[in-house]
Design a protein around this motif. Sequence first.
Motif, mmCIF file in Angstrom:
data_model
loop_
_atom_site.group_PDB
_atom_site.id
_atom_site.type_symbol
_atom_site.label_atom_id
_atom_site.label_comp_id
_atom_site.label_asym_id
_atom_site.label_seq_id
_atom_site.Cartn_x
_atom_site.Cartn_y
_atom_site.Cartn_z
ATOM 1 N N GLY A 109 0.220 5.778 2.265
ATOM 2 C CA GLY A 109 -0.145 6.380 1.283
ATOM 3 C C GLY A 109 -0.337 7.878 1.187
ATOM 4 O O GLY A 109 -0.509 8.247 2.366
ATOM 5 N N GLY A 110 -0.635 8.588 -0.023
ATOM 6 C CA GLY A 110 -0.775 7.877 -1.465
ATOM 7 C C GLY A 110 -1.836 7.474 -1.532
ATOM 8 O O GLY A 110 -2.572 7.283 -0.636
ATOM 9 N N GLU A 111 -2.439 7.406 -2.906
ATOM 10 C CA GLU A 111 -3.661 7.121 -3.152
ATOM 11 C C GLU A 111 -3.762 5.642 -3.186
ATOM 12 O O GLU A 111 -2.688 4.681 -3.296
ATOM 13 C CB GLU A 111 -4.079 7.721 -4.679
ATOM 14 N N HIS A 112 -4.793 5.171 -3.052
ATOM 15 C CA HIS A 112 -5.441 3.629 -2.946
ATOM 16 C C HIS A 112 -4.935 2.912 -4.132
ATOM 17 O O HIS A 112 -4.803 1.680 -3.660
ATOM 18 C CB HIS A 112 -6.864 3.492 -2.690
ATOM 19 N N ALA A 113 -4.372 3.305 -5.059
ATOM 20 C CA ALA A 113 -4.055 2.414 -6.196
ATOM 21 C C ALA A 113 -2.824 1.677 -5.827
ATOM 22 O O ALA A 113 -2.655 0.659 -6.550
ATOM 23 C CB ALA A 113 -3.866 3.521 -7.556
ATOM 24 N N MET A 114 -2.148 2.088 -5.106
ATOM 25 C CA MET A 114 -0.825 1.603 -4.343
ATOM 26 C C MET A 114 -0.921 0.181 -3.906
ATOM 27 O O MET A 114 0.007 -0.665 -3.904
ATOM 28 C CB MET A 114 -0.068 2.442 -3.502
ATOM 29 N N THR A 115 -2.095 -0.010 -3.327
ATOM 30 C CA THR A 115 -2.450 -1.393 -2.641
ATOM 31 C C THR A 115 -1.921 -2.419 -3.579
ATOM 32 O O THR A 115 -1.745 -3.650 -3.052
ATOM 33 C CB THR A 115 -3.757 -1.555 -1.900
ATOM 34 N N LEU A 116 -2.270 -2.640 -4.598
ATOM 35 C CA LEU A 116 -1.966 -3.620 -5.807
ATOM 36 C C LEU A 116 -0.277 -4.049 -5.712
ATOM 37 O O LEU A 116 -0.206 -5.135 -5.705
ATOM 38 C CB LEU A 116 -2.315 -3.167 -6.953
ATOM 39 N N GLY A 117 0.389 -3.098 -5.400
ATOM 40 C CA GLY A 117 1.876 -3.270 -5.207
ATOM 41 C C GLY A 117 2.233 -4.467 -4.029
ATOM 42 O O GLY A 117 2.731 -5.429 -4.072
ATOM 43 N N PRO A 118 1.693 -4.093 -2.777
ATOM 44 C CA PRO A 118 2.057 -4.913 -1.606
ATOM 45 C C PRO A 118 1.274 -6.372 -1.700
ATOM 46 O O PRO A 118 1.735 -7.280 -1.187
ATOM 47 C CB PRO A 118 1.558 -4.045 -0.403
ATOM 48 N N VAL A 119 -0.021 -6.097 -2.394
ATOM 49 C CA VAL A 119 -0.793 -7.412 -2.334
ATOM 50 C C VAL A 119 0.016 -8.565 -3.436
ATOM 51 O O VAL A 119 0.084 -9.470 -3.032
ATOM 52 C CB VAL A 119 -2.077 -6.958 -3.028
ATOM 53 N N LYS A 120 0.699 -7.960 -4.525
ATOM 54 C CA LYS A 120 1.349 -8.643 -5.492
ATOM 55 C C LYS A 120 2.809 -9.307 -4.597
ATOM 56 O O LYS A 120 2.958 -10.511 -4.811
ATOM 57 C CB LYS A 120 1.966 -8.087 -6.685
ATOM 58 N N ALA A 121 3.203 -8.369 -3.682
ATOM 59 C CA ALA A 121 4.425 -9.014 -2.919
ATOM 60 C C ALA A 121 4.182 -10.111 -1.969
ATOM 61 O O ALA A 121 4.822 -11.049 -1.763
ATOM 62 C CB ALA A 121 4.929 -7.680 -2.264
ATOM 63 N N CYS A 122 2.850 -9.760 -1.429
ATOM 64 C CA CYS A 122 2.613 -10.938 -0.458
ATOM 65 C C CYS A 122 2.084 -12.168 -1.039
ATOM 66 O O CYS A 122 2.282 -13.282 -0.824
ATOM 67 C CB CYS A 122 1.129 -10.335 0.380
ATOM 68 N N LEU A 123 1.651 -12.088 -2.327
ATOM 69 C CA LEU A 123 1.298 -13.355 -2.945
ATOM 70 C C LEU A 123 2.634 -14.148 -3.357
ATOM 71 O O LEU A 123 2.574 -15.409 -3.459
ATOM 72 C CB LEU A 123 0.654 -12.653 -4.456
ATOM 73 N N GLU A 124 3.596 -13.373 -3.684
ATOM 74 C CA GLU A 124 5.088 -13.795 -3.996
ATOM 75 C C GLU A 124 5.353 -14.889 -2.789
ATOM 76 O O GLU A 124 6.040 -15.735 -2.966
ATOM 77 C CB GLU A 124 6.132 -12.931 -4.065
ATOM 78 N N GLN A 125 5.057 -14.518 -1.537
ATOM 79 C CA GLN A 125 5.365 -15.403 -0.329
ATOM 80 C C GLN A 125 4.840 -17.027 -0.533
ATOM 81 O O GLN A 125 5.217 -17.552 0.226
ATOM 82 C CB GLN A 125 5.275 -14.721 0.824
ATOM 83 N N GLY A 126 3.854 -16.984 -1.332
ATOM 84 C CA GLY A 126 3.067 -18.319 -1.444
ATOM 85 C C GLY A 126 2.267 -18.778 -0.049
ATOM 86 O O GLY A 126 2.156 -20.061 0.015
ATOM 87 N N ILE A 127 1.813 -17.717 0.637
ATOM 88 C CA ILE A 127 0.968 -17.961 1.891
ATOM 89 C C ILE A 127 -0.250 -17.671 1.534
ATOM 90 O O ILE A 127 -0.687 -16.101 1.229
ATOM 91 C CB ILE A 127 1.520 -17.155 3.191
ATOM 92 N N PRO A 128 -1.405 -18.356 1.774
ATOM 93 C CA PRO A 128 -2.616 -17.968 1.259
ATOM 94 C C PRO A 128 -3.042 -16.781 2.242
ATOM 95 O O PRO A 128 -2.953 -16.841 3.433
ATOM 96 C CB PRO A 128 -3.538 -19.072 1.402
ATOM 97 N N PHE A 129 -3.707 -15.787 1.739
ATOM 98 C CA PHE A 129 -4.092 -14.542 2.652
ATOM 99 C C PHE A 129 -5.314 -14.054 2.236
ATOM 100 O O PHE A 129 -5.668 -14.050 0.829
ATOM 101 C CB PHE A 129 -2.909 -13.738 2.896
ATOM 102 N N GLY A 130 -6.118 -13.057 3.099
ATOM 103 C CA GLY A 130 -7.144 -12.247 2.412
ATOM 104 C C GLY A 130 -7.006 -10.867 2.843
ATOM 105 O O GLY A 130 -6.089 -10.613 3.683
ATOM 106 N N ILE A 131 -7.864 -10.080 2.145
ATOM 107 C CA ILE A 131 -7.466 -8.354 2.449
ATOM 108 C C ILE A 131 -8.741 -8.236 3.211
ATOM 109 O O ILE A 131 -9.956 -8.324 2.933
ATOM 110 C CB ILE A 131 -7.585 -7.642 0.875
ATOM 111 N N VAL A 132 -8.653 -7.232 4.229
ATOM 112 C CA VAL A 132 -9.729 -6.637 5.096
ATOM 113 C C VAL A 132 -9.690 -5.027 4.673
ATOM 114 O O VAL A 132 -8.536 -4.598 4.945
ATOM 115 C CB VAL A 132 -9.493 -7.036 6.433
#
Length: 293
Positions: A109-132
């Motif tokens: 980044g870039g500003e932190h607002a960008m993190t929503l993009g990769p988080v949505k991409a990770c959700l598309e993979q169908g693997i449960p995950f958490g954010i640290v």
Amino acid sequence: MGNNSYQNPPAFHSDDIEPSAPEKATFHIIPVPWETSVSYGGGTADGPNAILHSSVQLEHYLDGSFPGDAGIYTADAVDCQGEATEVLARIQAATSKSLELGKCPILLGGEHAMTLGPVKACLEQGIPFGIVQFDAHADLRYAYQGNLYSHASVMERCTDLGVPLHQIGVRALCKEEADRRSERGVTFLDAADLYWKGYPEQLLPDDFPEHVFITFDVDGLDPSIMPSTGTPVPGGLNWYQAIDGLERALKGRKLIGADFVELAPQPGQHAPDFLVANLIYKFMEIAQRQGCL
């Protein structure tokens, strides 16, 4: 892009390491020069290029190994022009390309607002995950200055999606965010407790998902070593606390991806830019050594 000295960046660490093709690289570096909602100091649009320029000063050999030999691919920068939802969709698509190849995306980044993009991409993979999340701020406001996609609301948007969240190093939050933590089951180790008590033997809760996405806002670091960020809050992590935190966050986990955000490079101050490049390369070393990939 604001600072001409950061134009035409090299590939990450390309002085010592031949850039890999996307399908052969373990790590995919994705620059995201986005700056849309910063609320104090600016300059985050120049962060990715500053990191890339600094990365060519890194040593190939690090703590007994050669992390770059796993292969590093540097993608073209994401187009950050347009409305927030459009930019986030492009960030999501760039991350998805990496994940679909079975690679580890590391966004710059870039500003932190960008993190929503990769988080949505990770959700598309169908693997449960958490954010640290390593950060000076909780980023759990419903909206900031009327903007639902503000950097100050990015973790609110991510937890809207049901993703578990653990925060490290926070030392500036409002009452709304403190309440939100309780409502959403957000776990945390705030900066003051870390300073006085140190890290617990087990950093993440027992029920935290095995797969993790790391988001590292560099204002989580103390301003004495990281002055080049929009809101430098005193009382942050030092270098070895940051490394120790990453080690503990990845211990026994699987890494799905990461981002390093909110570097706002300042003219004549190269040390903070180089620090972030070092942090990313060390992160690669930790992930490989701990078998997280």
